[in-house]
Design an enzyme around this catalytic site. Structure first.
Site, PDB file in Angstrom:
ATOM      1  N   LYS A 118      -1.820  -4.182  -2.958  1.00  0.00           N
ATOM      2  CA  LYS A 118      -1.529  -5.533  -2.447  1.00  0.00           C
ATOM      3  C   LYS A 118      -2.841  -6.245  -2.105  1.00  0.00           C
ATOM      4  CE  LYS A 118       2.923  -4.393  -0.247  1.00  0.00           C
ATOM      5  NZ  LYS A 118       4.035  -4.795  -1.077  1.00  0.00           N
ATOM      6  N   GLU A 202      -1.970  -9.798   7.607  1.00  0.00           N
ATOM      7  CA  GLU A 202      -1.869 -11.194   7.171  1.00  0.00           C
ATOM      8  C   GLU A 202      -1.002 -11.979   8.139  1.00  0.00           C
ATOM      9  OE1 GLU A 202      -0.353 -11.146   3.104  1.00  0.00           O
ATOM     10  OE2 GLU A 202       1.703 -11.068   3.800  1.00  0.00           O
ATOM     11  N   HIS A 237      13.606  -5.658   5.390  1.00  0.00           N
ATOM     12  CA  HIS A 237      12.698  -6.208   4.378  1.00  0.00           C
ATOM     13  C   HIS A 237      13.105  -5.832   2.959  1.00  0.00           C
ATOM     14  CE1 HIS A 237      10.172  -7.489   7.604  1.00  0.00           C
ATOM     15  NE2 HIS A 237       9.901  -6.272   7.986  1.00  0.00           N
ATOM     16  N   ARG A 293       7.520  -4.624 -13.291  1.00  0.00           N
ATOM     17  CA  ARG A 293       8.652  -3.873 -13.862  1.00  0.00           C
ATOM     18  C   ARG A 293       9.868  -4.776 -13.901  1.00  0.00           C
ATOM     19  NH1 ARG A 293      11.504  -3.649  -9.074  1.00  0.00           N
ATOM     20  NH2 ARG A 293      10.179  -3.447  -7.241  1.00  0.00           N
TER      21      ARG A 293
HETATM   22  P1  ADP Z   1       7.384  -4.434  -0.303  1.00  0.00           P
HETATM   23  O1  ADP Z   1       6.436  -4.336  -1.460  1.00  0.00           O
HETATM   24  O2  ADP Z   1       7.252  -3.313   0.684  1.00  0.00           O
HETATM   25  O3  ADP Z   1       8.797  -4.701  -0.706  1.00  0.00           O
HETATM   26  P2  ADP Z   1       6.707  -7.231   0.165  1.00  0.00           P
HETATM   27  O4  ADP Z   1       5.291  -7.581   0.346  1.00  0.00           O
HETATM   28  O5  ADP Z   1       7.334  -7.494  -1.182  1.00  0.00           O
HETATM   29  O6  ADP Z   1       6.914  -5.691   0.538  1.00  0.00           O
HETATM   30  O7  ADP Z   1       7.581  -7.927   1.273  1.00  0.00           O
HETATM   31  C1  ADP Z   1       8.943  -7.637   1.466  1.00  0.00           C
HETATM   32  C2  ADP Z   1       9.536  -8.560   2.499  1.00  0.00           C
HETATM   33  O8  ADP Z   1       8.849  -8.423   3.759  1.00  0.00           O
HETATM   34  C3  ADP Z   1       9.446 -10.038   2.176  1.00  0.00           C
HETATM   35  O9  ADP Z   1      10.469 -10.479   1.318  1.00  0.00           O
HETATM   36  C4  ADP Z   1       9.547 -10.642   3.573  1.00  0.00           C
HETATM   37  O10 ADP Z   1      10.868 -10.622   4.044  1.00  0.00           O
HETATM   38  C5  ADP Z   1       8.757  -9.666   4.431  1.00  0.00           C
HETATM   39  N1  ADP Z   1       7.342 -10.093   4.538  1.00  0.00           N
HETATM   40  C6  ADP Z   1       6.282  -9.590   3.880  1.00  0.00           C
HETATM   41  N2  ADP Z   1       5.139 -10.236   4.228  1.00  0.00           N
HETATM   42  C7  ADP Z   1       5.487 -11.174   5.131  1.00  0.00           C
HETATM   43  C8  ADP Z   1       4.769 -12.182   5.866  1.00  0.00           C
HETATM   44  N3  ADP Z   1       3.448 -12.328   5.753  1.00  0.00           N
HETATM   45  N4  ADP Z   1       5.473 -13.000   6.696  1.00  0.00           N
HETATM   46  C9  ADP Z   1       6.807 -12.856   6.828  1.00  0.00           C
HETATM   47  N5  ADP Z   1       7.537 -11.927   6.186  1.00  0.00           N
HETATM   48  C10 ADP Z   1       6.896 -11.089   5.336  1.00  0.00           C
END
Ligand code: ADP
Length: 491
Positions: A118, A202, A237, A293
């Protein structure tokens, strides 16, 4: 057109069957692999050939690279489709496939590796001019530095694992005293889940929307997007309901976001299918990550674009050029996906594996069910709890919602707890109907209240279900469905 003679599907359950369906339509023979927990699974029966791959635990079966390559060679499969999860985003697996002369149906190993971090992918996108959320540019090494960055961007912040996935290891921090402990916890979880303790910070957006763009790119430098999906309704999440297109999309926003998504594809020299995920808040959007993917929710994009994504993935892997340009792709209507998990939504979504004692899936116009389950099927406790994907399409969003309610009312799954009642509550929630969703939607009072109503007892739940549906004929129809459900319940 026949792209390959034989493909091995390195996965299980509904996604293995989904890929095999595309293969059968393309006259491609299929090879299944199965763990000792999946001897009687549908994907094994669906395939032309099936080989045992090891014990129930994923590390001893679906993640056993050496054994899978061995089976691919032994069976004469020319290509491997990884589905999603398991080895789908494992760059080493993609590389080994390549070295062993087996085509990996997905992006190049290098792209998977770059996007798997990431931190690195965020950096790459920032350099390419794609908006990202403010935070630490690198992994957290020093707590004092982390405090400084968090102070600058302002609380709340989120601590995330760089190698993360599935929402694992994320910690939301509201103030400085809680930061150190959150970083330590996140590092510990990241180390044990992903073998990499690197975490970063972040800005945390309080009620953002999750909007993603599907992209397809061939190996000759052509890339297109297949429009947007909104996946804001999540638990822990993780997505639970997805829809396409996003209810808040405007031509202007779509132009901005799709250009950014294509920039991401270009900057990473992408090939095959992928999804670019953004968080959206107050008319701003930020790149979060790219999933290299096929996504679980590719189904709803297939509904609105009429394009078979798995077929395209196979064609791209065979070296074909994309058969369409951006101007050939338009969207029609609206589609919704409900993930049916064997989980108890009344008990903190705890997994509820076991035997399915009664099963009848919905059908009729605009309905699609992707699943690997059937009556008498024993859901093993070893894998993800998602057992089916129920999708509804119709010409407008409200009609798609009503169609989804109708399909849920027809869906009978007994023997295990499922997320179906929760989906019914969501489809009836005025906030959802207005398109007023965000990533904390399920924690809101109105949904909890609806769930509590359902919780009282099964019969009251069913009556509520019938009552909340509307008036007249609709109530009669759903009451009939409910009666069938209750009848089965008593047997
Ligand atoms: P993963 O790869 O573990 O699935 P992601 O980065 O795709 O994680 O994030 C999954 C979810 O987590 C997002 O859809 C959101 O709901 C929450 N999330 C991630 N980063 C943030 C952020 N900076 N602020 C608010 N919610 C976040």
């Amino acid at each position: 057109m026949k792209f390959f003679d034989k493909i091995l599907i390195a996965n299980r359950g509904e996604i293995a069957i989904r890929v095999m369906r595309a293969c059968r339509e393309l006259d491609i023979e299929t090879v299944a692999i199965y763990s000792s927990a999946d001897t009687n699974s549908l994907h094994v029966k669906y395939a032309d050939e099936a080989f045992p791959v090891g014990e129930a635990h994923p590390s001893k079966s679906y993640l056993n690279i050496e054994r899978i390559i061995d089976i691919a060679k032994k069976s004469g499969a020319e290509a491997v489709h990884p589905g999603y999860g398991f080895l789908a985003e494992n760059y080493r697996f993609a590389k080994i496939c390549q070295d062993e002369g087996v085509i990996f149906i997905g992006p190049r190993s290098k792209t998977i590796q770059a996007m798997g971090s990431k931190i690195d992918s965020k950096k790459m996108m920032k350099d390419a001019g794609v908006p990202v959320l403010p935070g630490t540019d690198d992994g957290v090494r020093d707590i004092e530095d982390a405090k400084k960055v968090a102070f600058e961007i302002g609380y709340p912040v989120i601590v995330k694992a760089s190698a993360g996935g599935g929402g694992i290891g994320m910690q939301i921090v509201n103030d400085e005293p809680a930061l150190e402990e959150a970083i330590t916890a996140s590092m510990r979880i990241a180390k044990s889940a992903f073998g990499d303790a690197t975490v970063f910070i972040e800005k945390y957006l309080v009620k953002p929307r999750h909007i993603e763009f599907q992209v397809l790119a061939d190996e000759h430098g052509h890339a297109v997007h297949l429009y947007d999906r909104e996946c804001s309704i999540q638990r822990r999440h993780q997505k639970l309901v997805e829809e396409a297109p996003s209810p808040i999309m405007t031509p202007e926003l779509r132009e901005r976001m799709s250009s950014a998504a294509l920039k991401v594809a270009e900057a990473s020299a992408y090939s095959n299918a992928g999804s670019v995920e953004f968080l959206y808040s107050n008319d701003n959007f930020y790149f979060m990550e790219m999933n290299t993917r096929l996504q679980v929710e590719h189904t709803i994009t297939e509904f609105i674009t009429g394009i078979d994504l798995v077929r395209q993935q196979i064609a791209i892997a065979a070296g074909e050029s994309l058969p369409f340009d951006q101007s050939d792709i338009s969207i029609r209507g609206h589609a919704i996906e409900c993930r049916i998990n064997a989980e108890d939504p009344f008990n903190n979504f705890s997994a509820d594996p076991g035997k399915i004692s009664r099963y009848r899936s919905p059908g009729g116009p605009g309905i699609r069910v992707d699943s690997g389950i059937h009556m008498g099927y024993m859901i093993p406790p070893n894998y993800d709890s998602m057992i089916a994907k129920l999708c509804a399409w119709d010409s407008t969003r409200i009609e798609a919602i009503k169609r989804m309610r109708r399909a849920i009312s027809e869906y009978i799954i007994l023997g295990v707890q499922t997320t179906l009642p929760l989906h019914y509550a969501i489809m009836n929630s005025p906030q959802f109907i207005e398109g007023n969703t965000h990533t904390h939607f399920l924690q809101e009072e109105h949904i909890i209240k609806t769930l509590e109503r359902y919780k009282r007892d099964e019969e009251a739940r069913m009556q509520t279900l019938a009552g909340s549906f509307g008036q007249g004929k609709k109530v009669a129809a759903i009451t009939a469905a409910v009666n069938v459900y209750l009848q089965h319940q008593k047997e």
